[in-house]
Design a protein around this motif. Structure first.
Motif, PDB file in Angstrom:
ATOM      1  N   LEU A 184      -8.131  49.363  33.741  1.00  0.00           N
ATOM      2  CA  LEU A 184      -9.430  49.081  33.138  1.00  0.00           C
ATOM      3  C   LEU A 184      -9.775  50.109  32.072  1.00  0.00           C
ATOM      4  CD1 LEU A 184     -11.428  47.994  36.297  1.00  0.00           C
ATOM      5  CD2 LEU A 184     -11.048  46.612  34.254  1.00  0.00           C
ATOM      6  N   ILE A 185      -9.600  51.382  32.437  1.00  0.00           N
ATOM      7  CA  ILE A 185      -9.955  52.442  31.493  1.00  0.00           C
ATOM      8  C   ILE A 185      -9.062  52.396  30.255  1.00  0.00           C
ATOM      9  CG2 ILE A 185      -9.907  54.950  31.168  1.00  0.00           C
ATOM     10  CD1 ILE A 185     -12.299  54.178  32.675  1.00  0.00           C
ATOM     11  N   GLN A 186      -7.781  52.234  30.495  1.00  0.00           N
ATOM     12  CA  GLN A 186      -6.850  52.199  29.350  1.00  0.00           C
ATOM     13  C   GLN A 186      -7.181  51.044  28.417  1.00  0.00           C
ATOM     14  OE1 GLN A 186      -4.848  54.447  28.598  1.00  0.00           O
ATOM     15  NE2 GLN A 186      -3.916  55.413  30.394  1.00  0.00           N
ATOM     16  N   ASN A 187      -7.420  49.875  29.017  1.00  0.00           N
ATOM     17  CA  ASN A 187      -7.736  48.705  28.202  1.00  0.00           C
ATOM     18  C   ASN A 187      -8.988  48.921  27.374  1.00  0.00           C
ATOM     19  OD1 ASN A 187      -5.621  47.157  28.842  1.00  0.00           O
ATOM     20  ND2 ASN A 187      -6.633  46.036  30.495  1.00  0.00           N
ATOM     21  N   TYR A 188     -10.011  49.448  28.077  1.00  0.00           N
ATOM     22  CA  TYR A 188     -11.277  49.670  27.387  1.00  0.00           C
ATOM     23  C   TYR A 188     -11.075  50.645  26.233  1.00  0.00           C
ATOM     24  CZ  TYR A 188     -16.144  50.803  26.547  1.00  0.00           C
ATOM     25  OH  TYR A 188     -17.351  50.988  25.971  1.00  0.00           O
ATOM     26  N   ALA A 189     -10.391  51.730  26.523  1.00  0.00           N
ATOM     27  CA  ALA A 189     -10.175  52.754  25.514  1.00  0.00           C
ATOM     28  C   ALA A 189      -9.380  52.187  24.345  1.00  0.00           C
ATOM     29  CB  ALA A 189      -9.444  53.934  26.125  1.00  0.00           C
ATOM     30  N   HIS A 190      -8.418  51.369  24.696  1.00  0.00           N
ATOM     31  CA  HIS A 190      -7.584  50.784  23.647  1.00  0.00           C
ATOM     32  C   HIS A 190      -8.404  49.867  22.744  1.00  0.00           C
ATOM     33  CE1 HIS A 190      -3.964  49.356  21.755  1.00  0.00           C
ATOM     34  NE2 HIS A 190      -4.393  48.112  21.929  1.00  0.00           N
ATOM     35  N   ARG A 191      -9.245  49.032  23.408  1.00  0.00           N
ATOM     36  CA  ARG A 191     -10.070  48.088  22.650  1.00  0.00           C
ATOM     37  C   ARG A 191     -11.014  48.795  21.696  1.00  0.00           C
ATOM     38  NH1 ARG A 191     -11.082  44.959  27.096  1.00  0.00           N
ATOM     39  NH2 ARG A 191     -13.163  45.786  27.284  1.00  0.00           N
ATOM     40  N   HIS A 192     -11.533  49.909  22.178  1.00  0.00           N
ATOM     41  CA  HIS A 192     -12.548  50.571  21.344  1.00  0.00           C
ATOM     42  C   HIS A 192     -12.002  51.794  20.647  1.00  0.00           C
ATOM     43  CE1 HIS A 192     -15.381  47.773  22.876  1.00  0.00           C
ATOM     44  NE2 HIS A 192     -14.956  48.029  24.088  1.00  0.00           N
ATOM     45  N   LYS A 193     -10.701  51.918  20.690  1.00  0.00           N
ATOM     46  CA  LYS A 193     -10.030  53.002  19.964  1.00  0.00           C
ATOM     47  C   LYS A 193     -10.590  54.375  20.333  1.00  0.00           C
ATOM     48  CE  LYS A 193      -8.805  49.976  16.218  1.00  0.00           C
ATOM     49  NZ  LYS A 193      -9.499  48.764  16.743  1.00  0.00           N
ATOM     50  N   ILE A 194     -10.689  54.569  21.647  1.00  0.00           N
ATOM     51  CA  ILE A 194     -11.144  55.863  22.122  1.00  0.00           C
ATOM     52  C   ILE A 194      -9.913  56.595  22.638  1.00  0.00           C
ATOM     53  CG2 ILE A 194     -12.629  57.071  23.765  1.00  0.00           C
ATOM     54  CD1 ILE A 194     -14.210  54.404  23.978  1.00  0.00           C
ATOM     55  N   ALA A 195      -9.739  57.789  22.168  1.00  0.00           N
ATOM     56  CA  ALA A 195      -8.606  58.563  22.667  1.00  0.00           C
ATOM     57  C   ALA A 195      -8.960  59.108  24.050  1.00  0.00           C
ATOM     58  CB  ALA A 195      -8.307  59.710  21.715  1.00  0.00           C
ATOM     59  N   ILE A 196      -8.052  58.931  24.991  1.00  0.00           N
ATOM     60  CA  ILE A 196      -8.347  59.415  26.338  1.00  0.00           C
ATOM     61  C   ILE A 196      -7.499  60.636  26.636  1.00  0.00           C
ATOM     62  CG2 ILE A 196      -8.277  58.913  28.773  1.00  0.00           C
ATOM     63  CD1 ILE A 196      -8.818  56.214  28.326  1.00  0.00           C
ATOM     64  N   ASP A 197      -8.181  61.636  27.054  1.00  0.00           N
ATOM     65  CA  ASP A 197      -7.458  62.806  27.544  1.00  0.00           C
ATOM     66  C   ASP A 197      -7.888  62.981  28.981  1.00  0.00           C
ATOM     67  OD1 ASP A 197      -6.362  65.146  28.148  1.00  0.00           O
ATOM     68  OD2 ASP A 197      -7.218  66.299  26.480  1.00  0.00           O
ATOM     69  N   PHE A 198      -6.960  62.719  29.887  1.00  0.00           N
ATOM     70  CA  PHE A 198      -7.358  62.717  31.297  1.00  0.00           C
ATOM     71  C   PHE A 198      -7.690  64.113  31.817  1.00  0.00           C
ATOM     72  CE2 PHE A 198      -5.665  58.456  31.227  1.00  0.00           C
ATOM     73  CZ  PHE A 198      -6.583  57.815  32.046  1.00  0.00           C
ATOM     74  N   GLY A 199      -7.512  65.099  30.970  1.00  0.00           N
ATOM     75  CA  GLY A 199      -7.814  66.433  31.467  1.00  0.00           C
ATOM     76  C   GLY A 199      -9.095  67.006  30.908  1.00  0.00           C
ATOM     77  N   SER A 200      -9.790  66.224  30.064  1.00  0.00           N
ATOM     78  CA  SER A 200     -10.931  66.876  29.417  1.00  0.00           C
ATOM     79  C   SER A 200     -12.210  66.062  29.553  1.00  0.00           C
ATOM     80  CB  SER A 200     -10.608  67.103  27.947  1.00  0.00           C
ATOM     81  OG  SER A 200     -10.660  65.846  27.296  1.00  0.00           O
TER      82      SER A 200
END
Lengths: 123, 912, 58
Positions: free
Chosen positions: B573-589
């Motif tokens: 879910l998170i990856q998809n959402y981030a991908h759709r909205h072009k949000i870079a995800i850093d799981f450590g920050s």
């Protein structure tokens, strides 16, 4: 000229053939003529010409094929091929030379020019 | 009928239901959704018709005539409002991942947990007796079937318990598959839709049996009823303020059809696609109409048949087939009622259990500090257990209510009382989706006041009637205050109790809702939710919904999601959402605010929005937003959406334009290539005669000593070649003229037969010279043709001379001209050497031999056939060749012989 | 639609009269109900589809 060169003139247009035949005979060649591809191939069986003046577009066998035939035959390994064609595109000319032709002359030609070129080729 | 047979049949039926649900879930696994279908959706809405409809309508009809119909006319009227109201609710629900009606109200008013709890509790109070009524219906119908007699209300049967347990198992199996309550209950909905079919069929069969089996159609029943005073008076609606009662009935059911928890469940939560509404809008009313057709006949029929027998009118549907000794029919009718009851119980229980777990139990748990800190992966199991436990609890309470409480009350109007109860949510919901000023306080106070009055005016009197409290409260009012009498509050008298209760409860509910909304200060969260709800279409775009500000760390947030959804699902879910909205995800920050909002929404689907709020704020440090900031964010996101829309539109336009440009370019290029090719071929064709002309003239010029004979030969050739040259040039120019459309057809009417005949005659001589046998077949009559005579002649000349050219001596040429109704056809057959099949179309191209071919066409300019084709086409005709190598050729063309008029000219223009 | 089913139009038909053997009130309710359904059918199946097309055009 100890012995006359033998020349085979090939063209499907009777008037061009007529003028080339006259021209070559006038310049001391031993001329034989063919009006189409099939006839040419038949004549090549019996004769070993020194040079062939070859039209490209003919109703049965085209000039390129005849050139290929000549160049691949041991019997005619000394034979020179001169294309005389209305096809004037760069690619067509290149194809002629690629097939081993010695000369490519585009129609319409100048009589003097053609005689000079062929004599130069043979000397 | 024996006890065991009925139990076996009921169990078989339940098994069948199980099968349907299982099949639906199975199909879903294969990727086919049964409930993703407008008809199934409409049928599932028909869970509205419960056992109360099935048995109770007849009962009500025997005492109040057609007043029972208000319950079904209301929804019909509401169906007209499905698009503005229900569709909006569905959109909001999907966008906000709402999972119950309580969740809907609380989410609208700032995700307030107490509001959710209040609504949930009221739902349970209002609806639990209704579920009990279904159990009772099963028990009574069972009783009638077994004993063929009516027992009192105190009938106690353990069978009810068994059925209740069985239903509990069924609901748990198909209702609590996933923790995400927004996920569709594929099996349950399919089963409910199936039950809607069963109950309709059963009731119709019973109706047909009574109307046409026992009686002689509607007329017969009405005639007979007209002779009995008791029934005769039912032909009209009687009593004081009957119109008010009728109106309030309609109003009540209009609200009930949307806001009963089970209706909200099937109509909104389980809706797969809002497009299904389009069919439901008319299918649902049709269902209601059809199921009610036979209610009056059965009611009157029962009265006529059981005139002096003490049989409860509520059971007529079942009692009539039994009375006439139709065991199979009785069984079917029983199962119909059974299905009506079970479908209601199933959906209502699911809806209530979601509310209990998400709005009552979990918010309570999540507020406990030590529970909150101990949340780990087992939380999902815990949630499921809470939900299962709620299901059991609800059914248990319904059962107990049925067994121990219901006997003290009259159950007759419990359905309507439930309706009046859920009607209290209407102001908060309808106001909530159209009125931005509406506040949490308004909704909360309105609902509580409304419910209090509902309880006071409807429940209290029934408790008093059961002698559980002093009846004087009803007759004299509490403390003898007359204007507080529950059934005539403030002295309002003369209305039936439901109308009375509805009026006062809605009056105070709406007033409180309005007053408190206007005078309370909104918190930012409320403002935000109000905007989103009211202007759902403006904001209904994922990613635009972040008003969250603060500090959140990805690991905290992710482990929260992981606990509730499982690692894989949370990650997806998170990856998809981030991908759709072009949000870079850093799981450590730190987490992006949009991710935080999104996570909250996902959680809301599982545990309700109020609880989700609590959970998310427990792992983040949120900063308070001021109202101005909220407005600014809303404004920005709205602008963003509009900008996005504009951009998308622009980009689509741009793509279109580019595509068009590309196509035009390609076309130009092909045209260019064609033109180049044509030019090349033309020059090439010119070269051949030029070559001989030049060479021959040079010979004559350079050789003055030529013999006359030779000179003549050469000069003659030059003349011929010059002719050929000019001929060629004319043809090229002609073709160019036809192709560019500059050539206008000079249309005249002429006799085609004569034209061909003339040509035949002139060629006959030439043919004889060549020893060719030229023949003709032509009709005797005139063949009038309206065309350009010169051009047609040109075609004929071309074809005939071609044939002459290619036909050897002793050959044959045959011309056939025939009249084919709408067109004239000419064929020219020769015995020449023929044309290879692959060339049949090519020969009509100009200089067809130019196409990368070195083989030359025998004789001719290579333009003749191209010109023929062009001319024939200009006349709206066709030209083709049939031929095989060495077998001759047959050229044929047709020209339509239109009346001198428009068609031809039109064609001519179009070829330009 | 609500109007057809409520006061005052409703009262016009709330009389002990018959059309054939069918009570006038019943007949009225049945017919107006059916008309309402047909209205719903027509408006939902025809109008929204036009709207949809418009939407697509945009």
């Amino acid at each position: 000229m100890s012995q006359a060169y033998k020349i085979l003139v090939v063209d499907d247009d009777p008037y061009i053939l007529m003028s080339l035949e006259f021209l070559m005979r006038k310049n001391g060649f031993d001329v034989i003529i063919a009006r189409n591809g099939t006839e040419t191939l038949e004549l090549l069986e019996e004769n070993v010409p020194d040079v062939v003046l070859l039209d490209i577009m003919m109703p049965d066998v085209d000039g390129y094929a005849i050139c290929k035939h000549i160049k691949s035959s041991i019997k005619h390994k000394e034979c020179k091929v001169v294309f005389i064609s209305a096809k004037s595109k760069e690619a067509d000319i290149q194809k002629g030379y690629d097939l081993g032709a010695e000369l490519y002359i585009t129609k319409p030609f100048s009589n003097k020019d053609i005689v000079n070129k062929i004599t130069a080729l043979l000397d | 009928m024996s006890n065991s047979i009925i139990i076996i049949c009921s169990l078989l039926y339940l098994m069948l239901l199980f099968g349907v649900a299982y099949y639906a879930e199975h199909q879903l696994k294969k990727g086919k959704s049964i409930i993703n279908n407008a008809y199934v959706y409409a049928l599932s809405l028909c869970v509205y018709c419960t056992a109360w409809t099935y048995y109770g309508s007849v009962g009500r009809a025997t005492t109040n005539g057609i007043s029972f119909l208000t319950i079904y006319i209301g929804p019909t009227i509401m169906a007209a409002l499905f698009f503005p109201v229900l569709r909006k609710i569905i959109r909001i629900t999907k966008a906000q991942r709402i999972n119950s009606i309580a969740d809907f109200i609380s989410t609208r008013y700032g995700k307030n947990a107490s509001l959710a709890a209040v609504v949930s509790v009221f739902c349970i109070i209002g609806v639990l007796p209704y579920i009990a009524l279904q159990l009772k219906a099963i028990a009574i119908s069972f009783d009638i079937l077994t004993k063929n007699a009516i027992s009192g209300n105190n009938f106690f049967s353990d069978n009810t318990l068994y059925f209740t347990v069985f239903l509990a198992v069924f609901i748990i199996i198909f209702g609590t598959r996933s923790v995400d309550a927004t996920e569709k209950h594929e099996g349950l909905v399919a089963a409910v839709a199936f039950e809607s079919v069963i109950k309709l069929v059963a009731f119709l069969v019973a109706g047909v049996f009574v109307t046409y089996g026992i009686f002689n159609g509607f007329n017969d029943i009405f005639l007979k009823a007209n002779q009995i005073d008791e029934l005769k008076k039912l032909f009209t609606l009687n009593g004081d303020n009957v119109n008010a009662g009728w109106f309030s009935g309609i109003l009540l059911s209009m609200m009930a059809v949307l806001f009963l928890p089970r209706q909200f469940q099937v109509g909104v939560i389980e809706n797969v696609n809002e497009k299904h509404l389009k069919k439901a809008v008319w299918l649902f009313p049709i269902y209601l109409f059809v199921i009610n057709i036979f209610v009056i006949p059965i009611a009157f029929g029962g009265k006529l048949v059981f005139q002096n027998m003490p049989i409860d009118a509520d059971t007529f549907v079942l009692a009539l087939p039994l009375h006439f000794n139709k065991p199979l029919l009785s069984m079917l009718v029983f199962l119909g009622g059974f299905s009506a009851a079970t479908s209601m119980i199933i959906v209502e229980t699911i809806a209530l259990s979601t509310m209990v777990s998400n709005n009552l139990v979990m918010p309570f748990l999540f507020r406990q500090q030590n529970f909150k800190t101990s949340i780990d992966k087992s939380i999902r199991r815990t949630i499921l257990y809470i939900r299962r436990f709620s299901i059991i609890l609800i059914l248990l309470f319904a059962y107990l209510y049925d067994q121990y409480v219901a006997q003290y009350f009259s159950l007759v109007s419990i359905g309507l009382i439930s309706f009046a109860g859920v009607a209290q949510f209407a102001p908060a919901i309808i106001g909530g989706i159209y009125w931005k000023t509406a506040s949490k306080n308004g909704a909360l106070v309105g609902i509580i006041v409304g419910f209090f009055i509902w309880f006071y005016t409807l429940i209290l009197p029934s408790i008093a009637q059961a002698h559980l409290i002093n009846e004087s409260i009803i007759s004299n009012g509490p403390f003898n205050i007359w204007w507080l009498k529950p059934q005539s509050l403030f002295g309002l008298e003369g209305f039936d109790s439901i109308t009375h209760a509805l009026f006062w409860s809605m009056f105070f509910n709406c007033t409180a809702y309005f007053v408190f909304s206007v005078y309370s200060k909104l918190i930012p969260q409320e403002v935000y939710q109000a905007e989103i709800f009211v202007d759902i279409d403006k904001y209904n775009s994922p990613g635009s919904d972040s008003i969250w500000r603060g500090t959140a760390y990805m690991p905290d947030l992710f482990s929260l999601l992981e606990n509730f959804l499982g690692k894989e699902r949370a990650n997806n879910l998170i990856q998809n959402y981030a991908h759709r909205h072009k949000i870079a995800i850093d799981f450590g920050s730190k987490a992006d605010p949009r991710i935080v909002s999104f996570s909250e929404k996902i959680l809301a689907g599982v545990i309700g929005s109020a609880s989700a709020r609590i959970m998310v704020s427990s792992v983040t440090k949120e900063e308070e937003l001021s109202l101005n900031e909220v407005f600014k964010i809303l404004h920005e996101s709205q602008q963003m959406i509009e900008l996005n829309k504009e951009l998308r539109k622009k980009s689509i336009e741009l793509t279109k334009a580019t595509e068009q440009l590309r196509e035009a370019n390609l076309q130009l290029k092909t045209m260019d290539e064609l033109k180049d090719e044509f030019l090349y071929t033309v020059t090439h064709e010119l070269r051949t005669p030029l070559t001989s002309i030049r060479s021959l003239t040079e010979i004559v010029h350079d050789n003055p000593d030529l013999v006359d004979e030779e000179r003549e030969k050469f000069l003659g050739a030059v003349v011929k070649e010059t002719e050929r040259l000019s001929h060629l040039i004319t043809k090229v120019l002609n073709l160019e003229k036809y192709e560019s459309g500059k050539q206008k057809l000079n249309l005249t009417s002429f006799d085609m037969n004569l034209l061909v005949k003339d040509l035949y005659t002139s060629y006959k001589l030439v043919a004889n010279e060549k020893a060719i046998n030229l023949t003709i077949t032509q009709p005797n009559s005139m063949l009038l043709l309206h065309a350009d005579k010169d051009l047609v002649q040109q075609v004929l000349v071309n074809l005939i001379s071609n044939a002459m050219k290619f036909t050897p001596e002793q050959g044959k040429i045959h011309i056939v001209i025939s009249d084919l109704q709408n067109e004239i056809q000419v064929s020219i057959m020769d015995t020449g050497k023929g044309i290879a099949k692959e060339l049949h179309e090519l020969i009509f191209d100009k200089f067809f031999q130019a196409k990368n071919q070195t083989i030359k066409k025998p004789v001719g300019t290579g333009l003749g056939l191209a010109i023929c084709k062009k001319i024939i086409e200009m006349h709206g005709g066709k030209i083709w060749v049939e031929s095989e190598i060495e077998k001759g050729a047959c050229f044929t063309f047709t020209i339509p012989n239109f009346e001198p008029g428009n068609t031809l000219i039109e064609h001519n223009e179009s070829s330009i | 639609m609500l109007l057809a089913f409520c006061y005052p139009i409703f009262t016009i038909f709330n009389k002990p009269k018959f059309v054939g053997n069918i009570p006038l009130l019943y007949l009225y309710v049945v017919i107006s109900w059916l008309l309402a359904i047909i209205l719903l059918l027509v408006s939902s199946e025809i109008k929204p589809s036009k709207k949809l097309q418009k939407g697509k055009d945009e």
